[in-house]
Design a protein around this motif. Sequence first.
Motif, PDB file in Angstrom:
ATOM      1  N   ILE A  28      31.934  -5.670 -12.405  1.00 15.42           N
ATOM      2  CA  ILE A  28      31.869  -7.011 -11.815  1.00 15.42           C
ATOM      3  C   ILE A  28      33.178  -7.737 -12.084  1.00 15.42           C
ATOM      4  O   ILE A  28      33.601  -7.861 -13.234  1.00 15.42           O
ATOM      5  N   CYS A  29      33.811  -8.184 -11.035  1.00 20.27           N
ATOM      6  CA  CYS A  29      35.042  -8.970 -11.141  1.00 20.27           C
ATOM      7  C   CYS A  29      34.711 -10.409 -10.754  1.00 20.27           C
ATOM      8  O   CYS A  29      34.283 -10.667  -9.624  1.00 20.27           O
ATOM      9  N   ILE A  30      34.866 -11.339 -11.693  1.00 21.66           N
ATOM     10  CA  ILE A  30      34.583 -12.747 -11.410  1.00 21.66           C
ATOM     11  C   ILE A  30      35.895 -13.472 -11.159  1.00 21.66           C
ATOM     12  O   ILE A  30      36.684 -13.697 -12.078  1.00 21.66           O
ATOM     13  N   ASP A  31      36.157 -13.800  -9.905  1.00 28.40           N
ATOM     14  CA  ASP A  31      37.380 -14.512  -9.550  1.00 28.40           C
ATOM     15  C   ASP A  31      37.188 -16.002  -9.828  1.00 28.40           C
ATOM     16  O   ASP A  31      36.417 -16.684  -9.168  1.00 28.40           O
ATOM     17  N   ASP A  32      37.903 -16.496 -10.827  1.00 27.68           N
ATOM     18  CA  ASP A  32      37.724 -17.858 -11.312  1.00 27.68           C
ATOM     19  C   ASP A  32      38.639 -18.839 -10.580  1.00 27.68           C
ATOM     20  O   ASP A  32      39.562 -19.410 -11.160  1.00 27.68           O
ATOM     21  N   GLY A  33      38.380 -19.003  -9.269  1.00 31.46           N
ATOM     22  CA  GLY A  33      39.134 -19.973  -8.482  1.00 31.46           C
ATOM     23  C   GLY A  33      40.586 -19.602  -8.245  1.00 31.46           C
ATOM     24  O   GLY A  33      41.458 -20.481  -8.190  1.00 31.46           O
ATOM     25  N   SER A  34      40.875 -18.310  -8.085  1.00 32.65           N
ATOM     26  CA  SER A  34      42.254 -17.874  -7.858  1.00 32.65           C
ATOM     27  C   SER A  34      42.797 -18.413  -6.536  1.00 32.65           C
ATOM     28  O   SER A  34      42.055 -18.576  -5.565  1.00 32.65           O
ATOM     29  N   THR A  40      40.201 -11.139  -2.534  1.00 31.94           N
ATOM     30  CA  THR A  40      40.315 -10.406  -1.280  1.00 31.94           C
ATOM     31  C   THR A  40      40.951  -9.044  -1.501  1.00 31.94           C
ATOM     32  O   THR A  40      40.497  -8.025  -0.963  1.00 31.94           O
ATOM     33  N   MET A  41      41.991  -9.010  -2.308  1.00 39.31           N
ATOM     34  CA  MET A  41      42.673  -7.749  -2.609  1.00 39.31           C
ATOM     35  C   MET A  41      41.743  -6.777  -3.316  1.00 39.31           C
ATOM     36  O   MET A  41      41.683  -5.593  -2.976  1.00 39.31           O
ATOM     37  N   VAL A  42      40.977  -7.278  -4.289  1.00 42.75           N
ATOM     38  CA  VAL A  42      40.057  -6.414  -5.030  1.00 42.75           C
ATOM     39  C   VAL A  42      38.986  -5.852  -4.099  1.00 42.75           C
ATOM     40  O   VAL A  42      38.662  -4.658  -4.137  1.00 42.75           O
ATOM     41  N   THR A  48      33.695  -0.506  -4.363  1.00 41.98           N
ATOM     42  CA  THR A  48      32.551  -0.344  -5.269  1.00 41.98           C
ATOM     43  C   THR A  48      32.481  -1.452  -6.322  1.00 41.98           C
ATOM     44  O   THR A  48      31.479  -1.572  -7.023  1.00 41.98           O
ATOM     45  N   VAL A  49      33.534  -2.236  -6.445  1.00 42.50           N
ATOM     46  CA  VAL A  49      33.560  -3.329  -7.416  1.00 42.50           C
ATOM     47  C   VAL A  49      32.864  -4.550  -6.825  1.00 42.50           C
ATOM     48  O   VAL A  49      33.131  -4.946  -5.684  1.00 42.50           O
ATOM     49  N   GLN A  50      31.966  -5.131  -7.583  1.00 38.81           N
ATOM     50  CA  GLN A  50      31.241  -6.324  -7.154  1.00 38.81           C
ATOM     51  C   GLN A  50      32.094  -7.555  -7.454  1.00 38.81           C
ATOM     52  O   GLN A  50      32.368  -7.861  -8.613  1.00 38.81           O
ATOM     53  N   VAL A  51      32.525  -8.246  -6.420  1.00 38.81           N
ATOM     54  CA  VAL A  51      33.409  -9.406  -6.583  1.00 38.81           C
ATOM     55  C   VAL A  51      32.601 -10.691  -6.454  1.00 38.81           C
ATOM     56  O   VAL A  51      31.931 -10.921  -5.446  1.00 38.81           O
ATOM     57  N   ILE A  52      32.664 -11.514  -7.494  1.00 42.28           N
ATOM     58  CA  ILE A  52      31.998 -12.818  -7.507  1.00 42.28           C
ATOM     59  C   ILE A  52      33.080 -13.888  -7.449  1.00 42.28           C
ATOM     60  O   ILE A  52      34.015 -13.872  -8.260  1.00 42.28           O
ATOM     61  N   ARG A  53      32.974 -14.809  -6.519  1.00 40.17           N
ATOM     62  CA  ARG A  53      34.017 -15.824  -6.343  1.00 40.17           C
ATOM     63  C   ARG A  53      33.515 -17.204  -6.756  1.00 40.17           C
ATOM     64  O   ARG A  53      32.455 -17.648  -6.331  1.00 40.17           O
TER      65      ARG A  53
END
Length: 237
Positions: A28-34, A40-42, A48-53
């Motif tokens: 799980i990758c949590i994008d903290d307001g990037s 988007t790149m991830v 297969t990586v779960q992206v949380i924005r």
Amino acid sequence: MIPCHNERDRIAAVLDAVTNVHGIQQVICIDDGSADGTATMVSRRWPTVQVIRLSQNRGKAAAIQYGLQFVQYETVLLMDADLQELNGTELEKAIHAFQNTTNIDMLILRRIRSPWFVRWYRSDILLSGERLLRRCDLEEVLAQPVARYQLEVAINRYMIKRHKRVRWMPWSAMNTYKVDKLGVLEGSRREFKMYVEIVDYVGFVHMLVQLSSFTRKLRKQKSATGSRSRFLHSIKL
């Protein structure tokens, strides 16, 4: 779980490593307001990586707290997004050790290649962002007020107060310091602010406790089979 903020240029090395580690079932990758397109790149490069924005930057602790609701497993590996020179074999050994060591509640990956002054005040252990622990323990930590850089020392304090068993293993990966990301002046200012927040959160006395006595190296356990063989051998002698 990998929280990140504007780490587009650094997170690739981390994801290349963890997505190929045996024993990791969910990333799980949590994008903290990037603002640099990290999420988007991830999503494009690692489907297969779960992206949380998160729409706004809320800090590391808040990002982890939000991401916990998506965790499907009981064991959680926390990772920083700006690590360099990761070794997948070391991660596999750490996961195996955590799962097969009796009565261990948390395993910290100690950044043994940190500069001497970082090792001198034990930040290579106390503030390491790479640690294995149970989700239920992490949930209890985050049920208390914890913000930004306070997460690691808050976890440490929780483990100490509840008499949990914590050990560390050597870890050759290196993190990227704020002076390298932001320049000397701004990076130094942020580093100083981080340490002020940390000490203010746990208190000076408890910080001394962590500095002086918190955790020790994980020792290799003797197998039951090996112990029995040595016992029988001693009887024969």
